[in-house]
Each structure stands twice: as C-alpha cells, then as structure tokens.
Design a protein around this motif. Sequence first.
Motif, PDB file in Angstrom:
ATOM      1  N   ILE A   1       0.640  -1.167   0.064  1.00 53.16           N
ATOM      2  CA  ILE A   1      -0.339   0.249   0.288  1.00 53.16           C
ATOM      3  C   ILE A   1       1.191   0.881  -0.695  1.00 53.16           C
ATOM      4  CG2 ILE A   1      -1.869   0.848   1.066  1.00 53.16           C
ATOM      5  CD1 ILE A   1      -3.010  -1.629   2.627  1.00 53.16           C
ATOM      6  N   ILE A   2       0.530   2.245  -1.241  1.00 49.93           N
ATOM      7  CA  ILE A   2       1.664   3.012  -0.978  1.00 49.93           C
ATOM      8  C   ILE A   2       0.282   4.684  -0.596  1.00 49.93           C
ATOM      9  CG2 ILE A   2       2.665   5.177  -2.181  1.00 49.93           C
ATOM     10  CD1 ILE A   2       3.861   2.390  -4.562  1.00 49.93           C
ATOM     11  N   ILE A   3       1.507   5.251  -0.051  1.00 46.31           N
ATOM     12  CA  ILE A   3       0.005   6.413   0.653  1.00 46.31           C
ATOM     13  C   ILE A   3       0.631   7.817   0.007  1.00 46.31           C
ATOM     14  CG2 ILE A   3      -1.471   7.812   2.352  1.00 46.31           C
ATOM     15  CD1 ILE A   3      -1.886   4.983   3.645  1.00 46.31           C
ATOM     16  N   THR A   4       0.123   8.444  -0.795  1.00 50.30           N
ATOM     17  CA  THR A   4       0.748   9.853  -0.785  1.00 50.30           C
ATOM     18  C   THR A   4       0.114  11.049  -0.538  1.00 50.30           C
ATOM     19  OG1 THR A   4       2.699  10.315  -2.431  1.00 50.30           O
ATOM     20  CG2 THR A   4       0.483   9.277  -3.445  1.00 50.30           C
ATOM     21  N   PRO A   5       1.340  12.054  -0.433  1.00 50.86           N
ATOM     22  CA  PRO A   5       0.136  12.886  -1.354  1.00 50.86           C
ATOM     23  C   PRO A   5       1.063  13.897  -2.273  1.00 50.86           C
ATOM     24  CG  PRO A   5       2.382  13.566  -0.060  1.00 50.86           C
ATOM     25  CD  PRO A   5       2.078  12.282   0.550  1.00 50.86           C
ATOM     26  N   GLU A   6       0.362  15.183  -2.235  1.00 49.08           N
ATOM     27  CA  GLU A   6       1.159  15.559  -3.947  1.00 49.08           C
ATOM     28  C   GLU A   6       1.574  16.352  -4.132  1.00 49.08           C
ATOM     29  OE1 GLU A   6      -2.105  15.536  -7.480  1.00 49.08           O
ATOM     30  OE2 GLU A   6      -2.328  17.699  -7.359  1.00 49.08           O
ATOM     31  N   TYR A   7       2.905  16.359  -5.292  1.00 46.13           N
ATOM     32  CA  TYR A   7       3.495  17.764  -4.725  1.00 46.13           C
ATOM     33  C   TYR A   7       3.660  18.106  -5.853  1.00 46.13           C
ATOM     34  CZ  TYR A   7       5.225  16.990   0.255  1.00 46.13           C
ATOM     35  OH  TYR A   7       5.071  16.447   1.818  1.00 46.13           O
ATOM     36  N   ASN A   8       3.315  19.682  -5.944  1.00 49.91           N
ATOM     37  CA  ASN A   8       3.693  20.250  -7.566  1.00 49.91           C
ATOM     38  C   ASN A   8       3.277  19.634  -8.189  1.00 49.91           C
ATOM     39  OD1 ASN A   8       5.420  22.465  -6.370  1.00 49.91           O
ATOM     40  ND2 ASN A   8       6.960  21.478  -5.539  1.00 49.91           N
ATOM     41  N   HIS A   9       2.403  18.936  -8.442  1.00 48.38           N
ATOM     42  CA  HIS A   9       1.069  18.538  -9.298  1.00 48.38           C
ATOM     43  C   HIS A   9       1.823  16.304  -9.805  1.00 48.38           C
ATOM     44  CE1 HIS A   9      -0.850  21.606 -10.947  1.00 48.38           C
ATOM     45  NE2 HIS A   9      -0.471  22.205 -10.347  1.00 48.38           N
ATOM     46  N   SER A  10       2.158  16.147  -8.907  1.00 48.90           N
ATOM     47  CA  SER A  10       3.314  14.754  -8.977  1.00 48.90           C
ATOM     48  C   SER A  10       3.619  14.162  -7.101  1.00 48.90           C
ATOM     49  CB  SER A  10       4.637  14.768  -9.676  1.00 48.90           C
ATOM     50  OG  SER A  10       4.993  13.551  -9.497  1.00 48.90           O
ATOM     51  N   ILE A  11       3.994  13.273  -7.108  1.00 47.43           N
ATOM     52  CA  ILE A  11       4.942  12.749  -6.205  1.00 47.43           C
ATOM     53  C   ILE A  11       5.536  12.992  -5.129  1.00 47.43           C
ATOM     54  CG2 ILE A  11       3.844  10.298  -6.865  1.00 47.43           C
ATOM     55  CD1 ILE A  11       6.722   9.636  -7.249  1.00 47.43           C
ATOM     56  N   PRO A  12       5.861  12.929  -4.222  1.00 44.86           N
ATOM     57  CA  PRO A  12       6.919  13.644  -3.569  1.00 44.86           C
ATOM     58  C   PRO A  12       8.721  13.017  -3.908  1.00 44.86           C
ATOM     59  CG  PRO A  12       5.537  13.239  -1.998  1.00 44.86           C
ATOM     60  CD  PRO A  12       4.919  12.246  -2.935  1.00 44.86           C
ATOM     61  N   GLY A  13       8.692  14.721  -4.034  1.00 43.80           N
ATOM     62  CA  GLY A  13      10.670  14.044  -4.250  1.00 43.80           C
ATOM     63  C   GLY A  13      11.524  12.693  -3.691  1.00 43.80           C
ATOM     64  N   VAL A  14      10.947  12.218  -1.963  1.00 40.91           N
ATOM     65  CA  VAL A  14      11.626  11.125  -1.112  1.00 40.91           C
ATOM     66  C   VAL A  14      11.211  10.261  -2.226  1.00 40.91           C
ATOM     67  CG1 VAL A  14      11.109  10.194   0.248  1.00 40.91           C
ATOM     68  CG2 VAL A  14      11.994  12.277   0.416  1.00 40.91           C
ATOM     69  N   LEU A  15       9.836   9.892  -2.202  1.00 42.80           N
ATOM     70  CA  LEU A  15       8.775   8.945  -3.092  1.00 42.80           C
ATOM     71  C   LEU A  15       9.374   8.606  -3.786  1.00 42.80           C
ATOM     72  CD1 LEU A  15       6.974   6.761  -3.078  1.00 42.80           C
ATOM     73  CD2 LEU A  15       5.146   7.362  -3.822  1.00 42.80           C
ATOM     74  N   LYS A  16       9.830   9.163  -4.971  1.00 39.89           N
ATOM     75  CA  LYS A  16      10.247   9.695  -6.771  1.00 39.89           C
ATOM     76  C   LYS A  16      11.313   8.633  -6.029  1.00 39.89           C
ATOM     77  CE  LYS A  16      10.588   9.339 -10.819  1.00 39.89           C
ATOM     78  NZ  LYS A  16      11.959   9.124 -11.353  1.00 39.89           N
ATOM     79  N   ASN A  17      12.537   8.905  -5.479  1.00 35.20           N
ATOM     80  CA  ASN A  17      14.155   8.834  -4.962  1.00 35.20           C
ATOM     81  C   ASN A  17      14.345   7.392  -4.637  1.00 35.20           C
ATOM     82  OD1 ASN A  17      16.763   9.320  -5.613  1.00 35.20           O
ATOM     83  ND2 ASN A  17      16.224   9.323  -2.561  1.00 35.20           N
ATOM     84  N   ALA A  18      13.251   7.001  -4.087  1.00 39.29           N
ATOM     85  CA  ALA A  18      13.024   6.109  -3.176  1.00 39.29           C
ATOM     86  C   ALA A  18      12.951   4.363  -4.305  1.00 39.29           C
ATOM     87  CB  ALA A  18      12.192   5.761  -1.951  1.00 39.29           C
ATOM     88  N   LEU A  19      12.207   5.274  -5.177  1.00 36.33           N
ATOM     89  CA  LEU A  19      11.020   4.054  -6.374  1.00 36.33           C
ATOM     90  C   LEU A  19      13.282   3.954  -7.079  1.00 36.33           C
ATOM     91  CD1 LEU A  19       7.962   5.262  -6.853  1.00 36.33           C
ATOM     92  CD2 LEU A  19       8.749   3.444  -5.885  1.00 36.33           C
ATOM     93  N   ASP A  20      13.425   5.378  -7.400  1.00 35.46           N
ATOM     94  CA  ASP A  20      14.372   4.802  -8.530  1.00 35.46           C
ATOM     95  C   ASP A  20      15.448   4.297  -8.645  1.00 35.46           C
ATOM     96  OD1 ASP A  20      13.271   7.167  -9.776  1.00 35.46           O
ATOM     97  OD2 ASP A  20      14.268   8.972  -9.095  1.00 35.46           O
ATOM     98  N   TRP A  21      15.751   4.285  -6.419  1.00 33.41           N
ATOM     99  CA  TRP A  21      16.423   3.640  -5.742  1.00 33.41           C
ATOM    100  C   TRP A  21      16.322   1.853  -6.673  1.00 33.41           C
ATOM    101  CZ3 TRP A  21      21.807   3.888  -5.346  1.00 33.41           C
ATOM    102  CH2 TRP A  21      22.112   5.211  -5.247  1.00 33.41           C
ATOM    103  N   LEU A  22      15.082   1.244  -5.918  1.00 35.29           N
ATOM    104  CA  LEU A  22      14.185   0.461  -6.601  1.00 35.29           C
ATOM    105  C   LEU A  22      14.511  -0.465  -7.895  1.00 35.29           C
ATOM    106  CD1 LEU A  22      13.085  -2.229  -4.446  1.00 35.29           C
ATOM    107  CD2 LEU A  22      10.698  -0.848  -5.293  1.00 35.29           C
ATOM    108  N   SER A  23      13.930   0.767  -8.293  1.00 30.61           N
ATOM    109  CA  SER A  23      14.574   0.405  -9.685  1.00 30.61           C
ATOM    110  C   SER A  23      15.814  -0.458 -10.401  1.00 30.61           C
ATOM    111  CB  SER A  23      14.512   1.384 -10.687  1.00 30.61           C
ATOM    112  OG  SER A  23      15.327   2.187 -11.051  1.00 30.61           O
TER     113      SER A  23
END
Length: 107
Positions: A1-23
Amino acid sequence: IIITPEYNHSIPGVLKNALDWLSRVSPQPIAGKPVLIQSASPGKLGGVRAQIHLRQILGYFDARIMNKPEAIIGDVSEKISGNRLTDENTRAFLARQLTAFTEFAAK
C-alpha cells in the motif's frame, strides 16, 4: 500500500527517489505484486495527479495495481482532527477499499 500526498502536481521527491533506487534491484521485488495507491490533499483534486504519475512509474516495475475503487481524498484538512481521520464517510470508503484490496491481492 502506497499512500502519498501530491507535491507540485506529482509525487514527493522522496518517494520518487526511493522508487528510483528500487528500480536498480534485479529481479524487481514488486513485479507481479499487488499494490494499492491512496492519496490525499487539502485541495479538491485529492492527489489525482500524483496517482497518475505513480501509476506510470509503477508500470515500469510490472506491479499489479488495483485500479478500482480509487482513494483520492480531497479537502482532507476538513476530514482530520488531531491527526485522526474523523470523517465517517471517508473512513467507511477506505474500509471498503481495503476489503476490495484484500480480495484483489488474494487472486
């Protein structure tokens, strides 16, 4: 389950960074795994743009995303009191969504 707020019309940078590392992990640890997305925002759109971007990103991982029902909670500041979700309609909806996710994940 991923729960996220919206920052600047997208996901927060911290979540994006975590997903980038996971990739970078092979094999992909969430490939084929059930994923539920929820978002909330003090605005009317409830984080819908964040969910759109997150769904695009998770497509790369071959995650199995539950599409319906979607939890996109707008005006969230009016539904919370003392860090607790107090809006009964929202609480009931989220309970139904979690039940649906349990069934989705079991398939």
